[in-house]
Motif scaffolding. Structure first.
Motif, PDB file in Angstrom:
ATOM      1  N   ARG A 189       0.793  -1.316  -0.053  1.00  0.00           N
ATOM      2  CA  ARG A 189      -0.305   0.021   0.006  1.00  0.00           C
ATOM      3  C   ARG A 189       0.708   1.289  -0.128  1.00  0.00           C
ATOM      4  NH1 ARG A 189      -4.849   0.231  -1.529  1.00  0.00           N
ATOM      5  NH2 ARG A 189      -5.522   1.381   0.125  1.00  0.00           N
ATOM      6  N   LEU A 190       0.389   2.282  -0.682  1.00  0.00           N
ATOM      7  CA  LEU A 190       1.142   3.621  -0.696  1.00  0.00           C
ATOM      8  C   LEU A 190       0.804   4.231   0.605  1.00  0.00           C
ATOM      9  CD1 LEU A 190       0.802   4.456  -4.567  1.00  0.00           C
ATOM     10  CD2 LEU A 190       2.723   3.595  -3.499  1.00  0.00           C
ATOM     11  N   LYS A 191       1.672   4.514   1.373  1.00  0.00           N
ATOM     12  CA  LYS A 191       1.450   4.987   2.608  1.00  0.00           C
ATOM     13  C   LYS A 191       2.148   6.435   2.715  1.00  0.00           C
ATOM     14  CE  LYS A 191       0.897   0.718   5.080  1.00  0.00           C
ATOM     15  NZ  LYS A 191       1.552  -0.080   6.406  1.00  0.00           N
ATOM     16  N   GLY A 192       1.807   7.123   4.035  1.00  0.00           N
ATOM     17  CA  GLY A 192       2.397   8.560   4.120  1.00  0.00           C
ATOM     18  C   GLY A 192       1.396   9.567   4.261  1.00  0.00           C
ATOM     19  N   GLU A 193       1.688  10.757   4.427  1.00  0.00           N
ATOM     20  CA  GLU A 193       0.868  11.826   4.471  1.00  0.00           C
ATOM     21  C   GLU A 193       0.261  12.221   2.969  1.00  0.00           C
ATOM     22  OE1 GLU A 193       0.423  16.431   6.717  1.00  0.00           O
ATOM     23  OE2 GLU A 193       2.220  15.137   7.026  1.00  0.00           O
ATOM     24  N   MET A 194      -0.805  12.469   2.886  1.00  0.00           N
ATOM     25  CA  MET A 194      -1.404  12.447   1.606  1.00  0.00           C
ATOM     26  C   MET A 194      -1.763  13.998   1.350  1.00  0.00           C
ATOM     27  SD  MET A 194      -0.757  10.037  -0.158  1.00  0.00           S
ATOM     28  CE  MET A 194      -0.635   8.040   0.237  1.00  0.00           C
ATOM     29  N   LEU A 195      -1.817  14.669   0.270  1.00  0.00           N
ATOM     30  CA  LEU A 195      -2.131  16.129  -0.029  1.00  0.00           C
ATOM     31  C   LEU A 195      -3.687  15.976  -0.058  1.00  0.00           C
ATOM     32  CD1 LEU A 195       0.219  16.801  -3.029  1.00  0.00           C
ATOM     33  CD2 LEU A 195       0.535  17.582  -0.677  1.00  0.00           C
ATOM     34  N   GLY A 196      -4.197  17.157   0.121  1.00  0.00           N
ATOM     35  CA  GLY A 196      -5.808  17.480   0.027  1.00  0.00           C
ATOM     36  C   GLY A 196      -6.131  17.513  -1.530  1.00  0.00           C
ATOM     37  N   HIS A 197      -7.295  17.347  -1.746  1.00  0.00           N
ATOM     38  CA  HIS A 197      -7.599  17.387  -3.056  1.00  0.00           C
ATOM     39  C   HIS A 197      -7.596  18.765  -3.841  1.00  0.00           C
ATOM     40  CE1 HIS A 197     -10.086  16.177  -6.626  1.00  0.00           C
ATOM     41  NE2 HIS A 197     -10.489  17.401  -6.519  1.00  0.00           N
ATOM     42  N   ASP A 198      -7.498  19.788  -3.424  1.00  0.00           N
ATOM     43  CA  ASP A 198      -7.359  20.964  -3.776  1.00  0.00           C
ATOM     44  C   ASP A 198      -5.773  20.954  -4.386  1.00  0.00           C
ATOM     45  OD1 ASP A 198      -9.911  21.684  -3.278  1.00  0.00           O
ATOM     46  OD2 ASP A 198      -9.172  22.985  -1.459  1.00  0.00           O
ATOM     47  N   ASP A 199      -4.767  20.323  -3.664  1.00  0.00           N
ATOM     48  CA  ASP A 199      -3.567  20.026  -4.081  1.00  0.00           C
ATOM     49  C   ASP A 199      -3.108  18.890  -4.820  1.00  0.00           C
ATOM     50  OD1 ASP A 199      -2.889  22.520  -2.615  1.00  0.00           O
ATOM     51  OD2 ASP A 199      -3.012  21.752  -0.639  1.00  0.00           O
ATOM     52  N   MET A 200      -4.047  18.221  -5.335  1.00  0.00           N
ATOM     53  CA  MET A 200      -3.820  17.152  -6.228  1.00  0.00           C
ATOM     54  C   MET A 200      -2.762  17.390  -7.466  1.00  0.00           C
ATOM     55  SD  MET A 200      -6.267  14.308  -7.841  1.00  0.00           S
ATOM     56  CE  MET A 200      -7.104  15.630  -9.117  1.00  0.00           C
ATOM     57  N   GLN A 201      -1.599  16.769  -7.451  1.00  0.00           N
ATOM     58  CA  GLN A 201      -0.754  16.769  -8.788  1.00  0.00           C
ATOM     59  C   GLN A 201      -1.241  16.218  -9.903  1.00  0.00           C
ATOM     60  OE1 GLN A 201       2.679  15.452  -6.848  1.00  0.00           O
ATOM     61  NE2 GLN A 201       3.087  17.214  -5.342  1.00  0.00           N
ATOM     62  N   ILE A 202      -1.057  16.945 -11.007  1.00  0.00           N
ATOM     63  CA  ILE A 202      -1.747  16.352 -12.305  1.00  0.00           C
ATOM     64  C   ILE A 202      -0.180  16.258 -13.132  1.00  0.00           C
ATOM     65  CG2 ILE A 202      -3.138  16.473 -14.198  1.00  0.00           C
ATOM     66  CD1 ILE A 202      -5.111  18.122 -12.484  1.00  0.00           C
ATOM     67  N   LEU A 203       0.107  15.253 -13.685  1.00  0.00           N
ATOM     68  CA  LEU A 203       1.287  15.150 -14.644  1.00  0.00           C
ATOM     69  C   LEU A 203       0.852  14.428 -15.854  1.00  0.00           C
ATOM     70  CD1 LEU A 203       4.445  15.684 -15.638  1.00  0.00           C
ATOM     71  CD2 LEU A 203       4.845  13.583 -14.444  1.00  0.00           C
ATOM     72  N   GLU A 204       0.946  15.045 -17.144  1.00  0.00           N
ATOM     73  CA  GLU A 204       0.488  14.586 -18.238  1.00  0.00           C
ATOM     74  C   GLU A 204       1.826  14.227 -19.154  1.00  0.00           C
ATOM     75  OE1 GLU A 204      -4.070  15.340 -19.266  1.00  0.00           O
ATOM     76  OE2 GLU A 204      -2.764  17.254 -19.277  1.00  0.00           O
ATOM     77  N   ILE A 205       1.940  13.195 -19.834  1.00  0.00           N
ATOM     78  CA  ILE A 205       2.865  12.636 -20.652  1.00  0.00           C
ATOM     79  C   ILE A 205       2.272  12.275 -22.123  1.00  0.00           C
ATOM     80  CG2 ILE A 205       4.891  11.007 -20.795  1.00  0.00           C
ATOM     81  CD1 ILE A 205       4.949  12.779 -18.367  1.00  0.00           C
ATOM     82  N   SER A 206       2.964  12.828 -23.112  1.00  0.00           N
ATOM     83  CA  SER A 206       2.476  12.563 -24.343  1.00  0.00           C
ATOM     84  C   SER A 206       3.770  11.937 -25.096  1.00  0.00           C
ATOM     85  CB  SER A 206       2.512  14.045 -25.119  1.00  0.00           C
ATOM     86  OG  SER A 206       2.220  13.929 -26.581  1.00  0.00           O
ATOM     87  N   ILE A 207       3.140  10.612 -25.620  1.00  0.00           N
ATOM     88  CA  ILE A 207       3.986   9.675 -26.131  1.00  0.00           C
ATOM     89  C   ILE A 207       3.613   9.362 -27.623  1.00  0.00           C
ATOM     90  CG2 ILE A 207       4.842   7.489 -25.977  1.00  0.00           C
ATOM     91  CD1 ILE A 207       4.400   7.634 -23.150  1.00  0.00           C
ATOM     92  N   PRO A 208       4.338   9.213 -28.824  1.00  0.00           N
ATOM     93  CA  PRO A 208       3.855   8.943 -30.028  1.00  0.00           C
ATOM     94  C   PRO A 208       3.613   7.612 -29.850  1.00  0.00           C
ATOM     95  CG  PRO A 208       5.996  10.026 -30.154  1.00  0.00           C
ATOM     96  CD  PRO A 208       5.541   9.762 -28.965  1.00  0.00           C
TER      97      PRO A 208
END
Length: 603
Positions: free
Chosen positions: A185-204
């Motif tokens: 399980r991925l544990k630890g202190e989590m960010l709130g929804h307002d601070d959710m990180q979004i990273l998008e990767i474009s691949i051919p």
């Protein structure tokens, strides 16, 4: 109302667990968007949305609560395209709030479609967005001859709202007796929804397809193996005895013919337990075998029937929703112990080539509790969407390193999402917190004064109880503020209970049953038609509460017969009026009243 379209329908099997598990940090909302090569015109987008809703009226519903299950009910609420201002995947379902379960927004050249997962799945969202984009471009560019897209199928409204889980359920399908082990399980202190990180990767697409084929794997299996390895590198040594396991949603329409726009998905669990000598090739080979083993119709049917079998269990069906929802939450929590995270591939978005000069890309990502990966492709671009509430981007960086090692080119897309990192205003929250503190302060102050003046706490307890009662009444009112009729019924129950307790502890003078209960019931009974008229409520929104108030108003006469009530006039008047209201409902509004009971009491 469209001909052939139901006024209400039950939730499909996959959607049953979503409402109890929804909160402000786990909204169960996902977003699919289209980025155009031109700035979005809000007025044309609104017209396109109106046209799209004509084809998909089953989305024009709100989520309501019955005695045994949640259900969806048609509401004449216009879907409005709004400028994007909130964080992505913000909460759409709020209990007792009369609102649609999806939202269309725009920002510069982007059209966003966000939807609560209890309404539809990725396939339904993709079809809706394709229809919306097609309608928009036809209105924006009338000079261009656009052909129809694949979404223009000849499905009826009944086909769209079909519960395909029940359609293909068979009690003769054997049970799945395999049990996967608990996962990391991925544990630890989590960010709130307002601070959710979004990273998008474009691949051919061509590059990653060629690389996956060189391994003898599909793109989904290849990316799943990379994701598993990327997560493993961040797991401490003392927790590496458990597998890293992905939940991979599966579109059941690929196995069972269905035109349903409701949820119709299952999932497989793909995992690997690492050793000190494990290589990426080892992981990929094992993941390939798991995909081959699990993605067969017999296994998929076995999993699907297992979900539906629980829903159809007569004991579970008979448990009231207020109790059942806790079991659903516990079941979801126990099931999540076998999962590290989720990878969802929505597949290919296809448009005829005439649209290409106007469309840049499509994207897809979702709210998450910790970390999730989504993907979709359009043209020669595969867009990966990481959403994360884990501080930092170490797993994402590991993922990109694997792409670099395999010489796959990629581009990081840092889109501008208005509202990200900005805390949203909480309606009335500060006032409620202030009131809570003042009630506590009043009780403490009374205790201090009582002790300093009399060296005892003889009357402090009455002051503290009074402060608590005031806080309880206001708290219930605040919690149920979005549904004034439900609020009234709760207030009647709470205030009557408080009055009886005060009456008992002050010598039982019976004023609580002589006056508070009958006058309270008559006040609620009389106010419901007024509130319904002022707020233009439909019969479905107030009939059940009117029946509840009528039943509550008959209780005083039972207390009279039991000899509990001493001054009988208010109770007799209240019971007489309540009986006439109930009789009138079943005489003049029989169809609507019985229909409302059928919805609320459906097991």
């Amino acid at each position: 109302m469209k001909s052939g379209y139901s006024n209400w329908r039950k939730l499909d099997n996959a959607a049953l667990a979503f409402p109890p598990a929804t909160d402000k940090n786990d909204t169960r909302v996902f977003r699919m968007y289209c980025e155009l090569k031109e700035t979005v015109d809000p007025e044309i987008l609104q017209t396109a949305l109106d046209h799209t809703m004509e084809k998909y009226p089953l989305f024009q519903v709100v989520l309501r609560k019955g005695l045994f299950w949640f259900y969806l009910e048609r509401r004449d609420i216009r879907a409005v395209a709004k400028k994007e201002v909130k964080p992505p995947c913000s909460r759409l379902y709020i209990p007792d709030k009369k609102a649609l379960l999806f939202e269309v927004s725009y920002y510069e050249n982007r059209i966003n479609f966000e939807v609560y997962h209890a309404l539809t799945d990725g396939t339904g969202a993709r079809n809706f967005l394709q229809e919306l984009v097609q309608n928009y471009l036809k209105l924006q560019h009338p000079e261009t001859r656009f052909p129809e897209t694949e979404t223009r199928q000849r499905a009826t409204f009944r086909d769209h709202e079909e519960d395909s889980f029940s359609q293909y359920y068979s009690s003769e399908t054997p049970k799945n007796k395999e049990k996967n082990p608990r996962a990391v399980r991925l544990k630890g202190e989590m960010l709130g929804h307002d601070d959710m990180q979004i990273l998008e990767i474009s691949i051919p697409v061509k590059e990653i397809l060629d690389k996956a084929r060189s391994y003898g794997a599909s793109i989904t299996a290849y990316l799943s193996a990379i994701f598993i390895c990327s997560i493993h590198e961040e797991i401490p040594r003392n927790r590496q005895k458990r597998p890293v396991t992905l939940m991979v949603p599966v579109n059941l329409r690929n196995f069972f013919p269905s035109e349903s726009m409701a949820n119709f998905f299952g999932w497989i669990e793909v995992g690997y337990t690492f050793t000190e000598t494990t290589t990426f090739q080892d992981v990929l080979e094992d993941v390939k075998k798991q995909f081959e083993t699990e993605l067969v119709k017999e296994k998929i049917a076995m999993h699907m029937n297992g979900y539906v079998r629980l829903e159809k269990n007569p004991v579970i069906r008979a448990v009231p929703l207020e109790v059942k929802k806790y079991f659903l939450m516990v079941g979801a929590a126990l099931g999540s112990r076998r999962i590290t995270t989720v990878y969802s591939n929505i597949g290919v978005v296809r448009f005829p080539e005439e649209y290409e000069q106007y469309i840049e890309r499509f994207g897809f990502f979702t709210c998450t509790e910790a970390l999730q990966l989504c993907s979709c492709s359009y043209g020669d671009e595969l867009l990966l969407g990481f959403t994360s509430k884990i501080p930092g981007e170490s797993i994402q960086r590991n993922f990109l390193e694997y792409l670099k090692k395999d010489e796959i080119s990629f581009t990081e897309e840092r889109n501008d999402f208005p509202g990200c990192g900005e805390e949203q205003k909480k309606e009335g929250r500060k006032a409620y917190q202030t009131f809570t503190f003042l009630c506590l302060a009043a009780a403490v102050l009374c205790g201090m004064i009582n002790y300093m003046t009399a060296q005892t706490l003889n009357w402090f307890w009455f002051a503290a109880a009074g402060s608590f009662c005031a806080w309880l009444v206001v708290s219930v009112g605040y919690t149920k503020r979005r549904n004034i009729l439900k609020n009234e019924m709760w207030q009647l129950l709470i205030i009557t209970a408080i009055a009886v307790l005060w009456d008992v502890f002050t010598g039982w003078h019976r004023w609580s049953v002589d006056f508070v209960l009958p006058f309270g019931a008559m006040a609620v009974l009389g106010s419901i038609p007024v509130i319904a008229k002022v707020n233009h409520l439909e019969p479905e929104e107030y009939l059940f509460y009117l029946v509840q108030a009528g039943i509550a108003g008959c209780i005083p006469i039972i207390l009279v017969w039991a000899g509990i009530v001493r001054f009988t006039y208010p109770s007799v008047i209240c019971a007489g009026i309540s009986f006439l209201v109930l009789a009138g409902l079943f005489i003049f509004q029989k169809k609507n009243t019985v229909g409302e009971f059928h919805k609320k009491l459906r097991m």
